[in-house]
Design a protein around this motif. Structure first.
Motif, PDB file in Angstrom:
ATOM      1  N   SER A  31       1.100  -1.539   0.153  1.00 29.97           N
ATOM      2  CA  SER A  31      -0.019   0.133  -0.347  1.00 29.97           C
ATOM      3  C   SER A  31       1.012   1.118   0.171  1.00 29.97           C
ATOM      4  CB  SER A  31      -1.130  -0.358   1.073  1.00 29.97           C
ATOM      5  OG  SER A  31      -1.744   1.209   0.712  1.00 29.97           O
ATOM      6  N   VAL A  32       0.547   2.615  -1.147  1.00 31.19           N
ATOM      7  CA  VAL A  32       1.572   2.792  -1.063  1.00 31.19           C
ATOM      8  C   VAL A  32       0.682   4.755  -1.078  1.00 31.19           C
ATOM      9  CG1 VAL A  32       3.700   1.727  -1.985  1.00 31.19           C
ATOM     10  CG2 VAL A  32       1.423   2.817  -3.672  1.00 31.19           C
ATOM     11  N   LYS A 157      -0.003  12.597 -12.289  1.00 33.95           N
ATOM     12  CA  LYS A 157       1.072  12.577 -12.402  1.00 33.95           C
ATOM     13  C   LYS A 157       1.496  11.695 -10.103  1.00 33.95           C
ATOM     14  CE  LYS A 157       3.277  16.837 -14.012  1.00 33.95           C
ATOM     15  NZ  LYS A 157       3.991  18.306 -13.930  1.00 33.95           N
ATOM     16  N   ALA A 158       0.318  12.336  -9.661  1.00 35.41           N
ATOM     17  CA  ALA A 158      -0.116  11.512  -8.199  1.00 35.41           C
ATOM     18  C   ALA A 158      -0.188   8.995  -8.302  1.00 35.41           C
ATOM     19  CB  ALA A 158      -1.110  11.533  -7.733  1.00 35.41           C
ATOM     20  N   VAL A 159      -0.730   9.389  -9.698  1.00 31.17           N
ATOM     21  CA  VAL A 159      -0.569   7.708  -9.422  1.00 31.17           C
ATOM     22  C   VAL A 159       1.188   7.221  -9.890  1.00 31.17           C
ATOM     23  CG1 VAL A 159      -1.877   5.457 -11.032  1.00 31.17           C
ATOM     24  CG2 VAL A 159      -2.997   7.452 -10.244  1.00 31.17           C
ATOM     25  N   ALA A 160       1.744   7.715 -11.082  1.00 31.26           N
ATOM     26  CA  ALA A 160       2.479   7.800 -11.386  1.00 31.26           C
ATOM     27  C   ALA A 160       3.939   7.831 -10.043  1.00 31.26           C
ATOM     28  CB  ALA A 160       3.556   8.397 -12.830  1.00 31.26           C
ATOM     29  N   ASN A 161       3.521   8.778  -9.023  1.00 34.26           N
ATOM     30  CA  ASN A 161       3.962   8.562  -7.816  1.00 34.26           C
ATOM     31  C   ASN A 161       4.416   7.552  -7.122  1.00 34.26           C
ATOM     32  OD1 ASN A 161       4.186  10.368  -5.355  1.00 34.26           O
ATOM     33  ND2 ASN A 161       5.887  10.663  -6.246  1.00 34.26           N
ATOM     34  N   LYS A 163       3.145   4.455  -8.213  1.00 31.13           N
ATOM     35  CA  LYS A 163       3.748   2.970  -9.017  1.00 31.13           C
ATOM     36  C   LYS A 163       4.743   3.198  -8.233  1.00 31.13           C
ATOM     37  CE  LYS A 163       2.900   0.043 -12.759  1.00 31.13           C
ATOM     38  NZ  LYS A 163       2.105  -0.182 -13.427  1.00 31.13           N
ATOM     39  N   LYS A 164       6.084   4.537  -8.945  1.00 28.41           N
ATOM     40  CA  LYS A 164       7.081   5.055  -8.233  1.00 28.41           C
ATOM     41  C   LYS A 164       7.300   4.049  -6.940  1.00 28.41           C
ATOM     42  CE  LYS A 164      11.624   5.783  -9.916  1.00 28.41           C
ATOM     43  NZ  LYS A 164      12.118   5.630  -8.394  1.00 28.41           N
ATOM     44  N   LYS A 165       6.921   4.128  -6.014  1.00 28.82           N
ATOM     45  CA  LYS A 165       7.553   4.051  -4.408  1.00 28.82           C
ATOM     46  C   LYS A 165       7.275   2.339  -4.701  1.00 28.82           C
ATOM     47  CE  LYS A 165       5.568   8.328  -2.169  1.00 28.82           C
ATOM     48  NZ  LYS A 165       5.021   9.003  -0.731  1.00 28.82           N
ATOM     49  N   ALA A 166       6.026   1.905  -4.780  1.00 25.74           N
ATOM     50  CA  ALA A 166       5.672   1.225  -4.777  1.00 25.74           C
ATOM     51  C   ALA A 166       7.210  -0.498  -6.172  1.00 25.74           C
ATOM     52  CB  ALA A 166       4.843   0.298  -5.460  1.00 25.74           C
ATOM     53  N   THR A 167       7.593   0.688  -6.568  1.00 23.86           N
ATOM     54  CA  THR A 167       8.356  -0.265  -7.441  1.00 23.86           C
ATOM     55  C   THR A 167       9.534  -0.527  -6.352  1.00 23.86           C
ATOM     56  OG1 THR A 167       7.067   0.181  -9.906  1.00 23.86           O
ATOM     57  CG2 THR A 167       9.629  -0.302  -9.530  1.00 23.86           C
ATOM     58  N   ASP A 168      10.117   0.887  -6.391  1.00 26.21           N
ATOM     59  CA  ASP A 168      11.220   0.456  -5.288  1.00 26.21           C
ATOM     60  C   ASP A 168      11.114  -0.014  -4.148  1.00 26.21           C
ATOM     61  OD1 ASP A 168      11.814   3.134  -7.307  1.00 26.21           O
ATOM     62  OD2 ASP A 168      11.408   4.297  -5.472  1.00 26.21           O
ATOM     63  N   TYR A 169       9.784  -0.177  -3.422  1.00 25.40           N
ATOM     64  CA  TYR A 169       9.456  -0.967  -1.929  1.00 25.40           C
ATOM     65  C   TYR A 169      10.371  -2.440  -2.798  1.00 25.40           C
ATOM     66  CZ  TYR A 169       8.764   2.855   0.814  1.00 25.40           C
ATOM     67  OH  TYR A 169       8.918   3.554   1.747  1.00 25.40           O
ATOM     68  N   ALA A 170       9.181  -3.465  -4.454  1.00 21.27           N
ATOM     69  CA  ALA A 170       9.056  -4.306  -4.715  1.00 21.27           C
ATOM     70  C   ALA A 170      10.878  -4.527  -5.375  1.00 21.27           C
ATOM     71  CB  ALA A 170       8.090  -4.267  -5.911  1.00 21.27           C
ATOM     72  N   ASN A 171      11.628  -4.264  -5.375  1.00 20.55           N
ATOM     73  CA  ASN A 171      13.149  -4.193  -5.850  1.00 20.55           C
ATOM     74  C   ASN A 171      13.051  -4.834  -4.886  1.00 20.55           C
ATOM     75  OD1 ASN A 171      11.714  -3.681  -9.037  1.00 20.55           O
ATOM     76  ND2 ASN A 171      12.738  -1.587  -9.012  1.00 20.55           N
ATOM     77  N   ALA A 172      13.358  -3.346  -3.677  1.00 23.79           N
ATOM     78  CA  ALA A 172      14.738  -3.909  -2.747  1.00 23.79           C
ATOM     79  C   ALA A 172      13.981  -5.519  -1.629  1.00 23.79           C
ATOM     80  CB  ALA A 172      14.052  -3.259  -1.584  1.00 23.79           C
ATOM     81  N   LEU A 173      12.513  -5.762  -2.046  1.00 21.31           N
ATOM     82  CA  LEU A 173      11.963  -7.291  -1.497  1.00 21.31           C
ATOM     83  C   LEU A 173      12.292  -8.338  -2.623  1.00 21.31           C
ATOM     84  CD1 LEU A 173       8.480  -5.647  -0.197  1.00 21.31           C
ATOM     85  CD2 LEU A 173      10.973  -6.592   1.050  1.00 21.31           C
ATOM     86  N   VAL A 221      -2.180  23.307  -8.375  1.00 19.96           N
ATOM     87  CA  VAL A 221      -2.950  22.249  -8.604  1.00 19.96           C
ATOM     88  C   VAL A 221      -2.695  20.953  -7.945  1.00 19.96           C
ATOM     89  CG1 VAL A 221      -4.846  20.872  -9.784  1.00 19.96           C
ATOM     90  CG2 VAL A 221      -4.268  23.269 -10.137  1.00 19.96           C
ATOM     91  N   SER A 222      -3.192  20.612  -7.487  1.00 21.01           N
ATOM     92  CA  SER A 222      -2.165  18.767  -6.796  1.00 21.01           C
ATOM     93  C   SER A 222      -3.449  17.902  -5.861  1.00 21.01           C
ATOM     94  CB  SER A 222      -1.149  19.206  -5.202  1.00 21.01           C
ATOM     95  OG  SER A 222      -3.077  19.567  -4.051  1.00 21.01           O
ATOM     96  N   ALA A 223      -2.773  16.643  -6.118  1.00 21.04           N
ATOM     97  CA  ALA A 223      -3.654  15.063  -6.168  1.00 21.04           C
ATOM     98  C   ALA A 223      -3.146  14.568  -5.224  1.00 21.04           C
ATOM     99  CB  ALA A 223      -3.583  14.951  -7.718  1.00 21.04           C
ATOM    100  N   ASN A 224      -3.512  13.648  -5.061  1.00 20.97           N
ATOM    101  CA  ASN A 224      -2.943  12.578  -3.708  1.00 20.97           C
ATOM    102  C   ASN A 224      -4.031  10.893  -4.035  1.00 20.97           C
ATOM    103  OD1 ASN A 224      -0.999  14.806  -1.618  1.00 20.97           O
ATOM    104  ND2 ASN A 224      -3.188  15.526  -2.291  1.00 20.97           N
ATOM    105  N   VAL A 225      -3.099  10.173  -3.946  1.00 20.07           N
ATOM    106  CA  VAL A 225      -3.918   9.392  -3.884  1.00 20.07           C
ATOM    107  C   VAL A 225      -3.029   7.795  -2.868  1.00 20.07           C
ATOM    108  CG1 VAL A 225      -2.125   8.842  -5.998  1.00 20.07           C
ATOM    109  CG2 VAL A 225      -4.638   7.295  -6.021  1.00 20.07           C
ATOM    110  N   SER A 226      -3.700   6.637  -2.924  1.00 19.19           N
ATOM    111  CA  SER A 226      -3.950   5.594  -2.462  1.00 19.19           C
ATOM    112  C   SER A 226      -3.820   4.643  -3.092  1.00 19.19           C
ATOM    113  CB  SER A 226      -4.368   5.667  -1.246  1.00 19.19           C
ATOM    114  OG  SER A 226      -3.467   6.758   0.021  1.00 19.19           O
TER     115      SER A 226
END
Length: 232
Positions: A31-32, A157-161, A163-173, A221-226
């Motif tokens: 979850s990111v 951009k929020a979705v891409a951000n 997914k980038k976080k999720a990819t970073d964590y997944a790669n580390a695992l 203009v900003s957006a936040n997503v989980s």
């Protein structure tokens, strides 16, 4: 009957085992959260102006205020501001007291919000409003005529951000990011944030002859997503 009893016993055993081991039926997930921001130069503004008058007679004070408002509306029409783009917000008339002089007086005020669709007319409009009778400027809020488009860009951009976080964590695992299984929009309502600076670019020669008083700056203009992703 024995077969049914055996199947039922097997089903109960499976439920018991899953209850004892909650992860048995769960797919690995991550979850990111993600944030997307777009900074833009505004091209519109909401201006709030008002009139205020004081005096000893309620009727006279209200009439004086009404005359000023009528002159302001005439000026807005002269400036070809559409009727749908200006609106009365508050009308007040009340009795007050000056405790230094111990005298009572009546105070009348009224506010109007104006949607200015072309910022190049700001200087001329504000000067004309004051000359028409406005004696209060209560605020200027910058906006963009392409708000919906920029909100879409911020969400992307929020979705891409995320997914980038999720990819970073997944790669580390040593795993890979799978499909998104849950998405929650955590954005608040659109709220431009002014970043002030003075700019004359694109202004007409007539406008440049006036003193520059408007710092347009940028709005954000900003957006936040989980998002919950499966891990593979």
């Amino acid at each position: 009957m024995k077969k049914l009893s055996a199947l039922f016993a097997t089903f109960l055993f499976a439920l018991t085992m899953n209850a004892q081991n909650p992860t048995a039926m769960q797919t690995p997930q991550i979850s990111v959260s993600g944030v997307g921001k777009v900074s833009i130069k505004p091209d519109q503004a909401t201006i709030t102006i008002g009139t205020e008058n004081r005096g000893s007679e309620a009727v006279a004070v209200k009439k004086e205020n009404d005359v000023a408002i009528a002159n302001i509306i005439k000026y807005l029409k002269k400036m070809k501001i559409a009727e749908k783009d200006y609106q009365t917000q508050r009308v007040n008339l009340y009795k007050n007291r000056d405790y230094e002089t111990k005298q009572d007086y009546f105070q009348a005020n009224q506010t109007i919000t104006i949607q200015l669709k072309d910022l190049a007319n700001y200087e001329e409009l504000m000067l004309g409003l004051i000359q028409a009778g406005a004696n209060q400027i209560q605020g200027v809020e910058f906006k963009s005529s392409k708000e919906a488009d920029y909100q879409t860009e911020a969400r992307t951009k929020a979705v891409a951000n995320a997914k980038k976080k999720a990819t970073d964590y997944a790669n580390a695992l040593g795993q890979k990011v799978g499909k998104a299984i849950f998405v929650s929009d955590e954005s608040v309502s659109y709220s431009p944030r002014p970043v002030m600076y003075a700019a004359k670019a694109g202004m007409s020669a007539d406008m440049e002859s006036l003193d520059q008083t408007l710092a347009i700056g940028e709005i954000e203009v900003s957006a936040n997503v989980s998002i919950n992703f499966n891990l593979e």
